[in-house]
Design a protein around this motif. Structure first.
Motif, short mmCIF file in Angstrom:
data_model
loop_
_atom_site.label_atom_id
_atom_site.label_comp_id
_atom_site.label_asym_id
_atom_site.label_seq_id
_atom_site.Cartn_x
_atom_site.Cartn_y
_atom_site.Cartn_z
N LYS A 126 0.86 -1.18 0.00
CA LYS A 126 0.00 0.00 0.00
C LYS A 126 0.89 1.23 0.00
O LYS A 126 1.74 1.39 0.88
CB LYS A 126 -0.90 0.00 1.23
N ALA A 127 0.72 2.11 -0.98
CA ALA A 127 1.55 3.31 -1.10
C ALA A 127 0.76 4.54 -0.64
O ALA A 127 -0.40 4.73 -1.02
CB ALA A 127 2.02 3.50 -2.53
N VAL A 128 1.39 5.37 0.19
CA VAL A 128 0.78 6.58 0.72
C VAL A 128 1.73 7.75 0.49
O VAL A 128 2.89 7.69 0.91
CB VAL A 128 0.46 6.46 2.22
N ASP A 129 1.24 8.78 -0.19
CA ASP A 129 2.05 9.98 -0.42
C ASP A 129 1.85 10.91 0.78
O ASP A 129 0.83 11.59 0.90
CB ASP A 129 1.61 10.67 -1.72
N VAL A 130 2.84 10.96 1.67
CA VAL A 130 2.72 11.71 2.92
C VAL A 130 2.78 13.22 2.67
O VAL A 130 2.03 13.99 3.29
CB VAL A 130 3.83 11.29 3.89
N VAL A 131 3.68 13.66 1.79
CA VAL A 131 3.80 15.08 1.45
C VAL A 131 3.70 15.20 -0.07
O VAL A 131 4.70 15.19 -0.77
CB VAL A 131 5.13 15.68 1.95
N PRO A 132 2.49 15.30 -0.58
CA PRO A 132 2.31 15.32 -2.03
C PRO A 132 2.62 16.69 -2.63
O PRO A 132 2.63 17.72 -1.93
CB PRO A 132 0.82 14.98 -2.20
N THR A 133 2.88 16.70 -3.92
CA THR A 133 3.00 17.95 -4.65
C THR A 133 1.62 18.57 -4.81
O THR A 133 0.60 17.88 -4.70
CB THR A 133 3.62 17.71 -6.04
N PRO A 134 1.53 19.88 -5.06
CA PRO A 134 0.22 20.51 -5.24
C PRO A 134 -0.55 19.89 -6.40
O PRO A 134 0.05 19.42 -7.38
CB PRO A 134 0.58 21.98 -5.53
N GLU A 135 -1.86 19.88 -6.30
CA GLU A 135 -2.69 19.29 -7.34
C GLU A 135 -2.50 19.98 -8.68
O GLU A 135 -2.63 19.35 -9.73
CB GLU A 135 -4.17 19.35 -6.93
N SER A 136 -2.19 21.27 -8.66
CA SER A 136 -2.01 22.01 -9.90
C SER A 136 -0.67 21.70 -10.58
O SER A 136 -0.46 22.08 -11.73
CB SER A 136 -2.10 23.52 -9.65
N ASP A 137 0.24 21.03 -9.85
CA ASP A 137 1.54 20.66 -10.43
C ASP A 137 1.95 19.30 -9.87
O ASP A 137 2.92 19.18 -9.14
CB ASP A 137 2.59 21.73 -10.08
N PRO A 138 1.21 18.24 -10.22
CA PRO A 138 1.43 16.92 -9.59
C PRO A 138 2.81 16.33 -9.86
O PRO A 138 3.29 15.52 -9.07
CB PRO A 138 0.32 16.06 -10.21
N ARG A 139 3.45 16.69 -10.96
CA ARG A 139 4.77 16.14 -11.28
C ARG A 139 5.91 17.04 -10.82
O ARG A 139 7.08 16.73 -11.07
CB ARG A 139 4.88 15.89 -12.79
N GLY A 140 5.59 18.13 -10.17
CA GLY A 140 6.64 19.04 -9.70
C GLY A 140 7.42 19.69 -10.81
O GLY A 140 8.57 20.08 -10.63
N ALA A 141 6.79 19.84 -11.98
CA ALA A 141 7.51 20.34 -13.16
C ALA A 141 7.93 21.80 -13.00
O ALA A 141 9.01 22.19 -13.45
CB ALA A 141 6.64 20.18 -14.40
N VAL A 142 7.09 22.61 -12.34
CA VAL A 142 7.39 24.04 -12.22
C VAL A 142 8.63 24.25 -11.36
O VAL A 142 9.55 24.99 -11.74
CB VAL A 142 6.19 24.79 -11.64
N LEU A 143 8.67 23.60 -10.19
CA LEU A 143 9.84 23.77 -9.33
C LEU A 143 11.08 23.18 -9.98
O LEU A 143 12.17 23.76 -9.88
CB LEU A 143 9.59 23.12 -7.97
N ASN A 144 10.94 22.04 -10.65
CA ASN A 144 12.08 21.44 -11.33
C ASN A 144 12.67 22.38 -12.38
O ASN A 144 13.89 22.43 -12.58
CB ASN A 144 11.68 20.13 -11.99
N ALA A 145 11.78 23.12 -13.05
CA ALA A 145 12.23 23.99 -14.13
C ALA A 145 12.69 25.35 -13.65
O ALA A 145 13.23 26.13 -14.43
CB ALA A 145 11.10 24.17 -15.15
#
Length: 330
Positions: A126-145
């Motif tokens: 069972k996988a649980v995302d404890v600290v997820p990225t914001p729903e508007s940027d689920p892949r963290g693309a903005v911060l990565n870029a």
């Protein structure tokens, strides 16, 4: 040999060398993405946790195992950024805790690795995302870029200050003002518009501005000390080492050694780590990267002032000569 011919030869040789260096700097870390002493927690009853730890240690050199008493302690460790995730042994089976906000790439890797290991034993995870990225940027693309634009903004600030001939306190004020404005604009875009950041707005703007100042101060400071070549040197260090070694798109522990360590000593890596901490983890482990950026900014601005002072002495007028230079600029 005529000087024009030497210039042609220099261009013909220099451009391919720079291209090869850039290709190596960006392609080498990207092609060697893999966990290296990645901090990972293990929690549960001692006997079961011991067995799980031995299984994880079969991935030689991949994980740095941290033991926790229970799931609550493992969650706290993830929130404190002590580990990227944790495997908890429960009566219902293993449970994987991840934090995609720390690194979506690491979260995905942990899910694949632990799921495959559990499948080999006939169990499900069972996988649980404890600290997820914001729903508007689920892949963290903005911060990565964000690392590249901030690096470019800092390089541009340092280069423009140098090209305009600003020196001493005027150069420092220009760099401070430009960096602060970049921080406000970047926070407005990433937080207010795109919704990719979720921390305190002004803290994020300060981090974005400090990241820009660290680069801009370094570029302008090198130019003040060694001349125009300093602009190119500073830009090369930031773009060819700092940016690809930052771990922004994965994590420092996913890069080949010593790239991950070096990247955290440079503004792009320290800035990305600090922005993640203040935006998603309430400032956990922010002290180290904040000090790194502060040192770069302080040393860069100090070099700007020192270079101006040395130039004034060389022209033979001390403070009076510098005052004449400032008046001429004005």
């Amino acid at each position: 040999m005529p000087s024009r011919n030497r210039h042609v030869i220099a261009v013909v040789v220099l451009v391919p060398v720079l291209a090869a260096l850039a290709l190596w700097a960006f392609a080498w870390p990207a092609s060697r993405i893999a966990p290296r002493d990645l901090p990972l927690g293990v929690a549960g009853p001692p006997a079961a946790a011991d067995q799980l730890e031995r299984q994880l240690e079969r991935h030689e050199g991949a994980f740095e195992i941290h033991r926790y008493a229970d799931e609550a302690a493992a969650r706290d460790a993830i929130g404190d950024r002590s580990v990227y995730g944790a495997v908890v042994v429960t009566p219902q089976g293993p449970e994987l805790l991840t934090a995609s906000a720390a690194s979506p790439v690491v979260a995905q890797f942990l899910q694949q690795a632990v799921t495959q290991q559990a499948a080999a034993q006939g169990t499900q995870v069972k996988a649980v995302d404890v600290v997820p990225t914001p729903e508007s940027d689920p892949r963290g693309a903005v911060l990565n870029a964000a690392a590249l634009p901030l690096a470019l903004a800092g390089i541009a600030a340092g280069a423009v200050v140098t090209l305009l001939g600003l020196r001493g306190s005027r150069a420092v004020i220009a760099l401070l003002g430009a960096s602060a404005l970049v921080g406000v604009i970047a926070a407005g875009i990433a937080h207010s518009w795109l919704g990719a950041l979720s921390g305190d707005w002004w803290t994020e703007a300060s981090v974005l501005g400090l990241s820009t100042l660290a680069v801009g101060g370094a570029v302008a400071g090198l130019a003040a000390l060694i001349g125009p070549a300093g602009t190119g040197l500073g830009a090369a260090v930031v773009m060819l080492i700092g940016n690809p070694f930052s771990g922004a798109t994965s994590a420092p522990q996913m890069l080949p050694e010593p790239a991950g360590v070096i990247g955290q000593w440079l503004p792009p890596g320290a800035g990305t780590t600090l922005l993640r901490s203040v935006s998603y983890f309430d400032g956990a482990t922010a002290t180290g990267p904040a000090l790194t950026l502060a040192w770069w900014a302080a040393l860069g601005l100090g070099a700007v002032l020192l270079g101006s002072s040395l130039r004034a002495r060389k022209t033979g007028g001390g403070p009076a000569a510098e005052q004449r230079e400032l008046s001429a600029v004005a």
